[in-house]
Design an enzyme around this catalytic site. Structure first.
Site, PDB file in Angstrom:
ATOM      1  N   GLU A  44       0.948  -1.160  -0.351  1.00  0.00           N
ATOM      2  CA  GLU A  44      -0.147  -0.041  -0.054  1.00  0.00           C
ATOM      3  C   GLU A  44       0.609   1.384   0.040  1.00  0.00           C
ATOM      4  OE1 GLU A  44      -3.803   1.823   2.174  1.00  0.00           O
ATOM      5  OE2 GLU A  44      -1.904   0.570   3.934  1.00  0.00           O
ATOM      6  N   LYS A 116      -9.187   1.690  -2.606  1.00  0.00           N
ATOM      7  CA  LYS A 116      -9.199   0.558  -0.850  1.00  0.00           C
ATOM      8  C   LYS A 116     -10.778   1.170  -0.578  1.00  0.00           C
ATOM      9  CE  LYS A 116      -7.301   0.929   3.029  1.00  0.00           C
ATOM     10  NZ  LYS A 116      -6.368   1.702   3.675  1.00  0.00           N
ATOM     11  N   CYS A 157      -4.521  -3.423   2.359  1.00  0.00           N
ATOM     12  CA  CYS A 157      -4.317  -2.640   4.062  1.00  0.00           C
ATOM     13  C   CYS A 157      -6.190  -2.499   4.583  1.00  0.00           C
ATOM     14  CB  CYS A 157      -4.610  -2.059   4.258  1.00  0.00           C
ATOM     15  SG  CYS A 157      -3.656  -1.293   6.197  1.00  0.00           S
TER      16      CYS A 157
END
Length: 284
Positions: A44, A116, A157
Protein backbone atom coordinates in the site's frame (compact mmCIF):
# COMPACT_ATOMS: atom_id res chain seq x y z
CA UNK A 1 -7.38 -22.98 -13.05
CA UNK A 2 -4.35 -24.65 -11.50
CA UNK A 3 -0.62 -24.54 -11.96
CA UNK A 4 2.54 -23.62 -10.13
CA UNK A 5 3.77 -20.04 -10.21
CA UNK A 6 6.46 -18.12 -8.35
CA UNK A 7 5.08 -15.01 -6.67
CA UNK A 8 6.78 -12.16 -4.86
CA UNK A 9 5.79 -9.64 -2.20
CA UNK A 10 7.94 -6.52 -2.05
CA UNK A 11 8.56 -5.00 1.37
CA UNK A 12 9.26 -1.26 1.18
CA UNK A 13 9.83 1.75 3.40
CA UNK A 14 8.28 4.41 1.22
CA UNK A 15 9.46 7.96 1.81
CA UNK A 16 7.83 11.29 0.98
CA UNK A 17 9.68 11.38 -2.36
CA UNK A 18 7.91 9.82 -5.33
CA UNK A 19 11.17 9.77 -7.29
CA UNK A 20 13.05 7.79 -4.62
CA UNK A 21 10.15 5.42 -4.12
CA UNK A 22 9.90 4.65 -7.84
CA UNK A 23 13.62 3.86 -7.90
CA UNK A 24 13.29 1.57 -4.87
CA UNK A 25 10.20 -0.08 -6.37
CA UNK A 26 11.95 -0.71 -9.69
CA UNK A 27 15.02 -2.21 -8.02
CA UNK A 28 12.86 -4.64 -6.01
CA UNK A 29 10.71 -5.57 -9.03
CA UNK A 30 13.85 -6.37 -11.01
CA UNK A 31 15.26 -8.39 -8.11
CA UNK A 32 12.05 -10.41 -7.84
CA UNK A 33 11.87 -11.04 -11.59
CA UNK A 34 15.52 -12.02 -11.60
CA UNK A 35 14.70 -14.68 -9.02
CA UNK A 36 11.96 -16.11 -11.20
CA UNK A 37 8.82 -14.35 -9.97
CA UNK A 38 6.13 -13.91 -12.61
CA UNK A 39 3.75 -12.04 -10.27
CA UNK A 40 5.13 -9.18 -8.17
CA UNK A 41 3.12 -7.18 -5.63
CA UNK A 42 4.18 -3.96 -3.89
CA UNK A 43 2.67 -2.58 -0.67
CA UNK A 44 0.00 0.00 0.00
CA UNK A 45 1.13 3.56 -0.76
CA UNK A 46 4.10 2.48 -2.85
CA UNK A 47 4.32 5.95 -4.39
CA UNK A 48 4.66 7.92 -1.17
CA UNK A 49 3.72 7.86 2.49
CA UNK A 50 2.76 11.44 3.34
CA UNK A 51 0.68 12.03 6.46
CA UNK A 52 0.04 15.75 5.86
CA UNK A 53 -3.06 16.07 3.71
CA UNK A 54 -2.13 19.29 1.92
CA UNK A 55 1.38 18.06 1.10
CA UNK A 56 -0.04 14.86 -0.34
CA UNK A 57 -2.57 16.66 -2.49
CA UNK A 58 0.14 18.96 -3.83
CA UNK A 59 2.27 16.08 -5.11
CA UNK A 60 -0.24 13.67 -6.66
CA UNK A 61 -1.83 13.59 -10.09
CA UNK A 62 -4.35 11.61 -12.14
CA UNK A 63 -3.53 7.98 -12.86
CA UNK A 64 -2.88 8.64 -16.57
CA UNK A 65 -0.09 11.05 -15.57
CA UNK A 66 1.28 9.26 -12.50
CA UNK A 67 4.98 8.34 -12.89
CA UNK A 68 4.78 5.22 -10.71
CA UNK A 69 1.81 3.85 -12.63
CA UNK A 70 3.57 4.46 -15.93
CA UNK A 71 6.78 2.81 -14.73
CA UNK A 72 4.93 -0.22 -13.41
CA UNK A 73 3.37 -0.85 -16.81
CA UNK A 74 6.73 -0.45 -18.52
CA UNK A 75 8.41 -2.89 -16.16
CA UNK A 76 5.65 -5.46 -16.63
CA UNK A 77 6.13 -5.33 -20.40
CA UNK A 78 9.93 -5.32 -20.27
CA UNK A 79 10.18 -8.23 -17.84
CA UNK A 80 7.14 -10.16 -19.11
CA UNK A 81 5.55 -10.42 -15.66
CA UNK A 82 2.44 -9.34 -13.78
CA UNK A 83 3.12 -6.19 -11.75
CA UNK A 84 0.62 -5.36 -9.01
CA UNK A 85 1.07 -1.91 -7.49
CA UNK A 86 -0.51 -2.48 -4.07
CA UNK A 87 -1.75 1.09 -4.07
CA UNK A 88 -0.75 4.68 -4.53
CA UNK A 89 -2.53 8.00 -3.98
CA UNK A 90 -4.32 9.22 -7.11
CA UNK A 91 -6.08 12.54 -7.76
CA UNK A 92 -9.66 11.92 -8.85
CA UNK A 93 -11.42 14.15 -11.42
CA UNK A 94 -13.81 15.36 -8.68
CA UNK A 95 -10.94 16.77 -6.60
CA UNK A 96 -10.92 13.90 -4.11
CA UNK A 97 -8.14 11.35 -3.58
CA UNK A 98 -8.27 7.61 -4.25
CA UNK A 99 -6.12 4.95 -2.56
CA UNK A 100 -5.83 2.94 -5.77
CA UNK A 101 -4.29 -0.40 -6.74
CA UNK A 102 -3.15 -1.24 -10.29
CA UNK A 103 -2.47 -4.57 -11.99
CA UNK A 104 -0.50 -4.79 -15.25
CA UNK A 105 -0.19 -7.90 -17.40
CA UNK A 106 2.99 -9.32 -18.95
CA UNK A 107 2.40 -7.21 -22.07
CA UNK A 108 2.18 -4.01 -20.00
CA UNK A 109 -1.57 -3.63 -20.42
CA UNK A 110 -3.54 -2.40 -17.43
CA UNK A 111 -5.75 -5.30 -16.39
CA UNK A 112 -7.46 -3.91 -13.30
CA UNK A 113 -7.70 -1.13 -10.75
CA UNK A 114 -9.20 -1.14 -7.28
CA UNK A 115 -9.98 1.73 -4.91
CA UNK A 116 -9.69 0.82 -1.23
CA UNK A 117 -13.18 0.44 0.20
CA UNK A 118 -12.68 0.53 3.97
CA UNK A 119 -11.18 3.66 5.51
CA UNK A 120 -8.78 3.39 8.45
CA UNK A 121 -10.58 5.69 10.93
CA UNK A 122 -9.35 4.52 14.34
CA UNK A 123 -8.17 5.67 17.76
CA UNK A 124 -5.45 3.38 19.11
CA UNK A 125 -3.54 3.25 22.37
CA UNK A 126 -0.73 5.72 23.15
CA UNK A 127 -2.53 8.54 21.35
CA UNK A 128 -2.19 7.04 17.88
CA UNK A 129 -5.14 8.22 15.79
CA UNK A 130 -5.92 8.00 12.07
CA UNK A 131 -8.70 9.45 9.92
CA UNK A 132 -8.15 8.10 6.42
CA UNK A 133 -11.59 9.26 5.32
CA UNK A 134 -10.48 12.88 5.81
CA UNK A 135 -8.21 12.48 2.78
CA UNK A 136 -9.46 9.54 0.72
CA UNK A 137 -12.73 8.77 -1.01
CA UNK A 138 -13.66 5.12 -0.38
CA UNK A 139 -14.17 2.78 -3.30
CA UNK A 140 -17.49 1.04 -3.82
CA UNK A 141 -16.61 -1.89 -6.07
CA UNK A 142 -14.68 -5.04 -5.19
CA UNK A 143 -12.36 -6.23 -7.96
CA UNK A 144 -11.47 -9.76 -9.07
CA UNK A 145 -9.09 -10.09 -12.02
CA UNK A 146 -8.13 -13.02 -14.23
CA UNK A 147 -4.34 -13.34 -14.42
CA UNK A 148 -2.33 -15.84 -16.48
CA UNK A 149 -2.13 -18.23 -13.51
CA UNK A 150 -5.60 -17.82 -12.01
CA UNK A 151 -8.30 -15.57 -10.59
CA UNK A 152 -7.14 -12.99 -8.04
CA UNK A 153 -9.05 -10.77 -5.61
CA UNK A 154 -7.82 -7.25 -4.83
CA UNK A 155 -7.94 -5.53 -1.44
CA UNK A 156 -5.85 -2.99 0.49
CA UNK A 157 -4.71 -2.98 4.14
CA UNK A 158 -7.69 -2.16 6.45
CA UNK A 159 -9.94 -4.18 4.10
CA UNK A 160 -8.33 -7.17 5.83
CA UNK A 161 -10.63 -6.69 8.82
CA UNK A 162 -13.77 -7.16 6.72
CA UNK A 163 -14.03 -10.89 5.95
CA UNK A 164 -17.19 -10.49 3.88
CA UNK A 165 -15.11 -8.80 1.15
CA UNK A 166 -12.81 -11.81 0.79
CA UNK A 167 -15.68 -14.27 1.01
CA UNK A 168 -17.40 -12.52 -1.87
CA UNK A 169 -14.20 -12.69 -3.93
CA UNK A 170 -13.74 -16.39 -3.15
CA UNK A 171 -17.33 -17.07 -4.18
CA UNK A 172 -16.58 -15.18 -7.39
CA UNK A 173 -13.82 -17.68 -8.13
CA UNK A 174 -10.71 -16.09 -6.65
CA UNK A 175 -8.17 -18.66 -5.43
CA UNK A 176 -5.60 -15.96 -4.61
CA UNK A 177 -6.43 -13.03 -2.33
CA UNK A 178 -4.20 -9.99 -1.96
CA UNK A 179 -3.70 -7.56 0.92
CA UNK A 180 -0.94 -5.03 0.19
CA UNK A 181 -0.68 -2.99 3.37
CA UNK A 182 0.89 -0.30 5.52
CA UNK A 183 -0.19 -1.79 8.86
CA UNK A 184 0.88 0.25 11.86
CA UNK A 185 3.43 -1.39 14.11
CA UNK A 186 0.91 -1.42 16.98
CA UNK A 187 -1.89 -3.17 15.09
CA UNK A 188 0.51 -5.37 13.15
CA UNK A 189 2.10 -6.81 16.27
CA UNK A 190 -1.36 -7.67 17.58
CA UNK A 191 -3.30 -8.83 14.53
CA UNK A 192 -1.38 -9.06 11.23
CA UNK A 193 -0.48 -12.74 11.18
CA UNK A 194 -3.72 -14.06 12.61
CA UNK A 195 -5.91 -12.03 10.24
CA UNK A 196 -3.93 -12.96 7.13
CA UNK A 197 -3.99 -16.65 8.06
CA UNK A 198 -7.69 -16.47 8.93
CA UNK A 199 -8.61 -14.99 5.52
CA UNK A 200 -6.64 -17.81 3.84
CA UNK A 201 -8.25 -20.56 5.92
CA UNK A 202 -11.79 -19.18 5.71
CA UNK A 203 -11.68 -19.02 1.94
CA UNK A 204 -9.37 -21.89 1.01
CA UNK A 205 -7.19 -19.38 -0.82
CA UNK A 206 -3.61 -18.20 -1.03
CA UNK A 207 -3.03 -14.75 0.47
CA UNK A 208 -0.21 -12.51 -0.72
CA UNK A 209 0.43 -9.47 1.46
CA UNK A 210 3.25 -7.05 0.63
CA UNK A 211 3.84 -4.60 3.47
CA UNK A 212 5.48 -1.33 4.36
CA UNK A 213 7.99 -1.68 7.18
CA UNK A 214 9.97 0.54 9.55
CA UNK A 215 10.01 4.21 10.53
CA UNK A 216 9.02 6.52 7.68
CA UNK A 217 9.91 10.12 6.90
CA UNK A 218 6.41 11.32 7.76
CA UNK A 219 6.79 9.96 11.31
CA UNK A 220 4.70 6.81 11.14
CA UNK A 221 6.00 3.33 11.91
CA UNK A 222 4.78 0.31 10.00
CA UNK A 223 5.01 -3.37 10.91
CA UNK A 224 6.54 -5.08 7.89
CA UNK A 225 6.46 -8.90 7.95
CA UNK A 226 5.24 -9.28 4.36
CA UNK A 227 3.55 -12.67 4.06
CA UNK A 228 2.61 -15.36 1.57
CA UNK A 229 0.19 -17.88 3.10
CA UNK A 230 -1.30 -21.05 1.64
CA UNK A 231 -4.99 -22.11 1.70
CA UNK A 232 -4.44 -24.27 4.79
CA UNK A 233 -3.08 -21.27 6.71
CA UNK A 234 0.60 -22.21 6.47
CA UNK A 235 3.07 -19.35 6.13
CA UNK A 236 5.08 -20.11 2.99
CA UNK A 237 7.31 -17.04 3.18
CA UNK A 238 7.73 -14.06 5.48
CA UNK A 239 9.94 -10.98 5.54
CA UNK A 240 12.33 -10.89 8.47
CA UNK A 241 11.02 -7.92 10.42
CA UNK A 242 10.61 -4.48 8.88
CA UNK A 243 13.57 -4.18 6.50
CA UNK A 244 12.93 -3.67 2.76
CA UNK A 245 13.37 -6.72 0.55
CA UNK A 246 11.74 -9.41 -1.57
CA UNK A 247 9.70 -12.35 -0.28
CA UNK A 248 9.22 -15.25 -2.70
CA UNK A 249 7.23 -18.48 -2.77
CA UNK A 250 6.10 -21.12 -5.24
CA UNK A 251 2.33 -21.53 -5.13
CA UNK A 252 0.28 -24.30 -6.74
CA UNK A 253 -3.29 -23.20 -7.30
CA UNK A 254 -4.44 -26.82 -7.12
CA UNK A 255 -3.93 -26.44 -3.35
CA UNK A 256 -6.85 -24.04 -3.24
CA UNK A 257 -9.22 -26.55 -4.82
CA UNK A 258 -7.87 -29.25 -2.51
CA UNK A 259 -8.44 -27.15 0.62
CA UNK A 260 -11.97 -26.28 -0.48
CA UNK A 261 -12.63 -29.96 -1.13
CA UNK A 262 -11.50 -30.98 2.36
CA UNK A 263 -13.41 -28.20 4.14
CA UNK A 264 -16.17 -27.07 1.75
CA UNK A 265 -17.39 -24.17 3.86
CA UNK A 266 -17.97 -21.99 0.80
CA UNK A 267 -20.56 -24.54 -0.35
CA UNK A 268 -21.89 -25.34 3.12
CA UNK A 269 -22.79 -21.77 4.09
CA UNK A 270 -26.49 -21.26 4.82
CA UNK A 271 -28.65 -18.17 4.99
CA UNK A 272 -29.99 -17.28 8.42
CA UNK A 273 -31.73 -14.55 10.35
CA UNK A 274 -30.98 -13.05 13.75
CA UNK A 275 -33.62 -13.55 16.47
CA UNK A 276 -33.88 -11.59 19.70
CA UNK A 277 -34.32 -13.56 22.90
CA UNK A 278 -33.30 -17.11 23.76
CA UNK A 279 -33.68 -18.72 20.36
CA UNK A 280 -37.33 -19.65 20.89
CA UNK A 281 -37.88 -19.68 17.13
CA UNK A 282 -35.96 -22.94 17.00
CA UNK A 283 -37.90 -24.63 19.79
CA UNK A 284 -40.00 -27.66 18.85
Amino acid sequence: MSGTVKVAALQMRSSTSLTRNIADFEALVREAAGKGATYVQSPEMTGALVRDRDSLRAMITSDDKDALVARAGELAAELGIVVHVGSTAIARPDGKVANRAFVFGPDGARLATYDKIHMFDVDLDKGESWRESATYEPGRVSTVVDLPFGRVGLAVCYDLRFPQLFRAQALAGASVLTVPAAFTRQTGEAHWHVLIRARAIENGAFVIAAAQGGRHEDGRETYGHSLIVDPWGKVLAEADGAEPGVVLAEIDLAASAAARGKVPNLKNARDFTIADGAGLANAS
